[in-house]
Design an enzyme around this catalytic site. Structure first.
Site, PDB file in Angstrom:
ATOM      1  N   LYS A   1       8.703  -3.237  -9.210  1.00 29.54           N
ATOM      2  CA  LYS A   1       8.871  -3.502 -10.122  1.00 29.54           C
ATOM      3  C   LYS A   1       8.437  -1.761 -11.097  1.00 29.54           C
ATOM      4  O   LYS A   1       7.707  -1.742  -9.976  1.00 29.54           O
ATOM      5  CB  LYS A   1       8.435  -5.004 -11.410  1.00 29.54           C
TER       6      LYS A   1
ATOM      7  N   TYR B   1       4.185  -7.133 -16.294  1.00 23.97           N
ATOM      8  CA  TYR B   1       3.300  -8.009 -16.311  1.00 23.97           C
ATOM      9  C   TYR B   1       3.410  -9.068 -17.224  1.00 23.97           C
ATOM     10  O   TYR B   1       3.241 -10.273 -17.415  1.00 23.97           O
ATOM     11  CB  TYR B   1       2.339  -8.206 -15.851  1.00 23.97           C
TER      12      TYR B   1
HETATM   13  P1  NAD Z   1       1.654   5.595  -4.699  1.00 25.34           P
HETATM   14  O1  NAD Z   1       1.534   6.484  -4.827  1.00 25.34           O
HETATM   15  O2  NAD Z   1       0.777   4.853  -3.452  1.00 25.34           O
HETATM   16  O3  NAD Z   1       3.141   5.472  -3.393  1.00 25.34           O
HETATM   17  C1  NAD Z   1       3.931   5.388  -3.326  1.00 25.34           C
HETATM   18  C2  NAD Z   1       4.908   6.600  -2.601  1.00 25.34           C
HETATM   19  O4  NAD Z   1       6.112   6.827  -2.808  1.00 25.34           O
HETATM   20  C3  NAD Z   1       3.740   7.605  -1.626  1.00 25.34           C
HETATM   21  O5  NAD Z   1       3.901   7.123  -0.203  1.00 25.34           O
HETATM   22  C4  NAD Z   1       5.264   8.360  -1.851  1.00 25.34           C
HETATM   23  O6  NAD Z   1       5.335   9.645  -1.146  1.00 25.34           O
HETATM   24  C5  NAD Z   1       5.997   8.244  -2.139  1.00 25.34           C
HETATM   25  N1  NAD Z   1       7.633   8.776  -2.832  1.00 25.34           N
HETATM   26  C6  NAD Z   1       8.678   8.660  -2.428  1.00 25.34           C
HETATM   27  N2  NAD Z   1       9.041   9.498  -3.460  1.00 25.34           N
HETATM   28  C7  NAD Z   1       8.263  10.471  -3.742  1.00 25.34           C
HETATM   29  C8  NAD Z   1       8.305  11.136  -5.738  1.00 25.34           C
HETATM   30  N3  NAD Z   1       9.719  11.615  -5.845  1.00 25.34           N
HETATM   31  N4  NAD Z   1       7.151  10.671  -6.002  1.00 25.34           N
HETATM   32  C9  NAD Z   1       6.540  10.929  -5.478  1.00 25.34           C
HETATM   33  N5  NAD Z   1       6.511   9.716  -4.440  1.00 25.34           N
HETATM   34  C10 NAD Z   1       7.425   9.072  -4.093  1.00 25.34           C
HETATM   35  O7  NAD Z   1       2.625   3.767  -5.597  1.00 25.34           O
HETATM   36  P2  NAD Z   1       2.284   3.121  -5.338  1.00 25.34           P
HETATM   37  O8  NAD Z   1       0.992   2.474  -5.955  1.00 25.34           O
HETATM   38  O9  NAD Z   1       2.144   1.965  -3.891  1.00 25.34           O
HETATM   39  O10 NAD Z   1       3.561   2.528  -5.897  1.00 25.34           O
HETATM   40  C11 NAD Z   1       4.766   2.127  -5.464  1.00 25.34           C
HETATM   41  C12 NAD Z   1       5.649   1.268  -6.426  1.00 25.34           C
HETATM   42  O11 NAD Z   1       5.236   0.436  -5.997  1.00 25.34           O
HETATM   43  C13 NAD Z   1       5.761   1.585  -7.472  1.00 25.34           C
HETATM   44  O12 NAD Z   1       7.356   1.389  -8.236  1.00 25.34           O
HETATM   45  C14 NAD Z   1       5.197   0.881  -8.609  1.00 25.34           C
HETATM   46  O13 NAD Z   1       5.250   0.438  -9.879  1.00 25.34           O
HETATM   47  C15 NAD Z   1       5.133  -0.773  -7.716  1.00 25.34           C
HETATM   48  N6  NAD Z   1       3.722  -1.601  -7.282  1.00 25.34           N
HETATM   49  C16 NAD Z   1       4.181  -2.603  -6.972  1.00 25.34           C
HETATM   50  C17 NAD Z   1       3.216  -3.084  -7.868  1.00 25.34           C
HETATM   51  C18 NAD Z   1       2.396  -4.863  -8.332  1.00 25.34           C
HETATM   52  O14 NAD Z   1       1.865  -5.429  -7.803  1.00 25.34           O
HETATM   53  N7  NAD Z   1       4.056  -5.551  -7.053  1.00 25.34           N
HETATM   54  C19 NAD Z   1       1.483  -2.735  -7.222  1.00 25.34           C
HETATM   55  C20 NAD Z   1       1.758  -1.777  -7.567  1.00 25.34           C
HETATM   56  C21 NAD Z   1       2.710  -1.086  -7.277  1.00 25.34           C
END
Ligand code: NAD
Length: 352
Positions: free
Chosen positions: A120, A204
């Site tokens: 999401k 959420y």
């Molecule tokens: P994060 O910044 O920790 O990780 C993002 C990852 O994507 C990194 O490994 C990065 O290298 C990669 N990536 C690939 N293409 C990219 C680009 N163009 N720019 C930047 N990074 C890129 O983020 P996160 O917190 O892990 O979030 C990732 C996804 O998961 C998002 O969609 C976020 O909304 C979702 N998320 C969901 C929950 C949940 O509880 N369901 C919790 C946190 C995050």
């Protein structure tokens, strides 16, 4: 309806077929959520196995490939990921990158003949969501959105209580989610996040209102407030307050924020016979549910494993995905209406 499907699954009733091969999943994007919540949860899955990694960072492929015993032949970079079509062990690609990248990665995974689980918010626009759904359909593949709260025991119990009549006639639904965001993250860049607090954390609140009420809003009214002189909010919104008009006429409102201290994760359902409070409502762990101020005992479950297992079960048995692409698109349609209402100062109809 958002919540109706949620009642179809109760933790513990997934049919267990021990001799069936677990579904092979590849993680795309090894960021914080993938590393800390999703990848470790495969150990608790009954129907799924982590078999592949896709990342733009070679050192992550090396480190996490070794840690999870994933052979080099099952590690891909973004440029080379289309070759997964020749790897039958990878059956699902789980897209866990910033939202603006979800459409491209999801569509490429579907075109490579893989089922798609996408985090999401599904995509920055409903038009992109539609393309993702269509790509999965054209490939004959299933799609799941990572709405983990649908699979979490306290939220499931809350849905049951709301549907049971225990609260009497329900007078109002309210949900708030927010935190205080740091500087320099993709979450405050509209081009990557698709928006601000509403897209990331307000979703959420919107989800809780939809699965608790079991109704689909027909109209929204919203306001957005950004603090002056805060450089975190030059490109994205901070505080969003919204009201959803439900077909039943029950009061329904929510909020989200990126400058809330100490943060909030909450829903409250007020009925003529009782009040249900979830707080924290949708964390990774440590959920609390109260009926008329008294804590309810709910056995905790691993919501991440439950989400992954439910999709895997559907892939093996042809069952109904609890949180399909259409569920993700509905939220984005409502969020687009929320943004339009905040911009115009008028109520905006949600597309039917
Ligand atoms: P994060 O910044 O920790 O990780 C993002 C990852 O994507 C990194 O490994 C990065 O290298 C990669 N990536 C690939 N293409 C990219 C680009 N163009 N720019 C930047 N990074 C890129 O983020 P996160 O917190 O892990 O979030 C990732 C996804 O998961 C998002 O969609 C976020 O909304 C979702 N998320 C969901 C929950 C949940 O509880 N369901 C919790 C946190 C995050």
């Amino acid at each position: 309806m958002a919540g109706a499907g949620a009642l179809a699954l109760s933790p513990g009733i997934l049919r267990i077929r021990p001799r069936e091969k677990p579904v092979g999943w590849a993680i795309l994007g090894i960021g914080s959520y993938a590393r800390n919540q999703i990848m470790p949860s495969f150990a608790a899955c009954k129907h799924a196995k982590l078999v592949g990694l896709i990342s733009g960072t070679p050192s992550k492929l090396e480190t996490f490939g070794e840690q999870y015993g994933i052979p080099k032949s099952h590690r891909y970079d973004y440029e080379g990921m289309d070759a997964i079509r020749d790897n039958p062990e990878i059956e699902v690609v789980y897209v866990i990158t910033p939202p603006a990248t979800h459409p491209e990665f999801s569509i490429r995974a579907a075109k490579a003949g893989k089922h798609v689980c996408c985090e999401k918010p599904m995509a920055p626009t409903a038009a992109e969501c539609r393309k993702m759904i269509d790509a999965c359909k054209a490939a004959g593949k299933l799609m799941q959105i990572g709405y983990r709260s649908h699979y979490e025991a306290h939220n499931r119990r809350a849905i049951e209580i709301c549907r049971s009549g225990e609260l009497g006639k329900i007078k109002s639904f309210r949900s708030d989610h927010g935190f205080n965001i740091g500087r320099g993250q993709w979450r405050t860049q509209k081009a990557l996040a698709g928006g601000g607090s509403m897209m990331d954390i307000g979703i959420y609140s919107l989800q809780a209102l939809r699965y608790l009420s079991g109704e689909e809003p027909v109209e929204v009214s919203a306001t957005i407030t950004n603090p002056p002189n805060d450089d975190r909010f030059v490109d994205c919104e901070d505080d969003v307050q919204f009201t959803l008009k439900l077909p039943s006429g029950t009061q329904c409102s929510g909020g989200s924020g990126y400058s809330w201290r100490p943060g909030k994760s909450r829903f409250e359902v007020v009925g003529e016979k009782g009040t249900l409070l979830g707080e924290p409502a949708t964390p990774y762990g440590g959920h609390r549910l109260y009926l008329d101020g008294e804590p309810l005992e709910v056995a905790p479950n691993n919501q991440f494993a439950a989400q992954i297992d439910q999709f895997s079960e559907c892939i093996r048995s042809g069952g109904k995905v609890l949180t399909p692409g259409e569920e993700g698109m509905r939220d984005i349609q409502i969020i687009e209406a929320i943004y339009a209402s905040a911009a115009s100062g008028k109520p905006v109809r949600v597309p039917a």
